[in-house]
Enzyme design. Structure first.
Site, PDB file in Angstrom:
ATOM      1  CB  SER A 196      -0.886  -0.009   1.241  1.00 58.95           C
ATOM      2  OG  SER A 196      -1.551   1.203   1.351  1.00 58.95           O
ATOM      3  CB  CYS A 197       2.630   2.899  -2.531  1.00 62.49           C
ATOM      4  SG  CYS A 197       1.590   2.943  -3.988  1.00 62.49           S
TER       5      CYS A 197
END
Length: 260
Positions: free
Chosen positions: A111-112
């Site tokens: 999850s960026c």
């Protein structure tokens, strides 16, 4: 004792003098986690299937799908027979607009903070500056960094997990979450703080990771006034922190640090 998020594996250890021996050690679990929100497939992330309710809440807050934990109704995680996990999240109906605007299915390494973003303008979108200010002496940061290994059971067992820790202004560690992905570890921590009613504005966060701009964005969105990372920061991370009032410390050790 078994550590959540790790699995035993039989390996062969080889030495420079030609010796080899079988060894059993723990490996960090990395698995695809399909995130379904209000029945819509939103993303598939690679992560460690532990503390998934915290992850779901932190992910929704970091993605700005919800403005408050009150809009987060539930999360249920189920192992998929073919491999991986399904994480079904239910948000309040009134929180559905951002979800519909950005919904899609995506495979990523972690999850960026860029899920559902399709243009450079959206990546570098202006965020609300961090309103909180916190006087944290260097000694408090050194205290937290020195103590952090004692709060990393998954990291100690596998040598392959990142940690995100929330600390009081005097450097006491309050809460830690771990994951194979640095972004996931931070989302888990933010979700855990939200579930406990603890504001990120009241302390600082330490990450066992390189500081990229996505981590800075997550900290800014959470309203945390100080972010500390064990590894160095990128150029964009430094720029984004300065632009949004986030104090950023990197290459933090028990006796030294760099301030951007």
């Amino acid at each position: 004792m078994p550590v959540e998020g790790a699995a035993p594996a039989r390996l062969t250890e080889r030495f420079a003098d030609g010796r080899a021996a079988p060894v059993e050690r723990a490996l960090v679990i990395e698995a695809p986690i399909a995130i379904e929100i209000n029945g819509i497939g939103y993303a598939v992330m690679m992560g460690t299937p532990a503390d998934l309710t915290d992850y779901a809440l932190g992910f929704c807050l970091s993605e700005q799908l919800i403005a408050s934990p009150a809009d987060f109704l539930s999360a249920e995680a189920h192992a998929v027979p073919a491999g991986g996990w399904m994480l079904r999240v239910q948000l309040a109906a009134e929180a559905g607009a951002p979800l519909l605007d950005r919904a899609r299915l995506r495979l990523a390494e972690g999850s960026c903070g860029l899920c559902g973003i399709e243009s450079l303008e959206q990546v570098l979108r202006p965020l609300r500056s961090v309103p909180a200010r916190l006087d944290v002496p260097d000694a408090a940061v050194f205290r937290a960094v020195a103590a952090l290994p004692d709060y990393q059971p998954l990291g100690r067992a596998t040598r392959a997990a990142h940690a995100a820790a929330f600390c009081t202004p005097d450097g006491a560690i309050v809460l830690v979450r771990e994951d194979v992905g640095r972004h996931n570890a931070l989302d888990k921590l933010l979700g855990a703080l939200a579930r406990e009613g603890q504001s990120p504005a009241t302390g600082f966060i330490v990450l066992t990771a390189r500081c990229s701009f996505e981590l800075v964005q997550k900290a800014v969105i959470a309203g945390c006034p100080l972010l500390v990372t064990i590894s160095a920061a990128s150029t964009l991370a430094v720029e984004q922190a300065a632009a949004h009032g986030l104090r950023l410390l990197s290459l933090a050790r028990a006796d030294s640090l760099l301030e951007s």
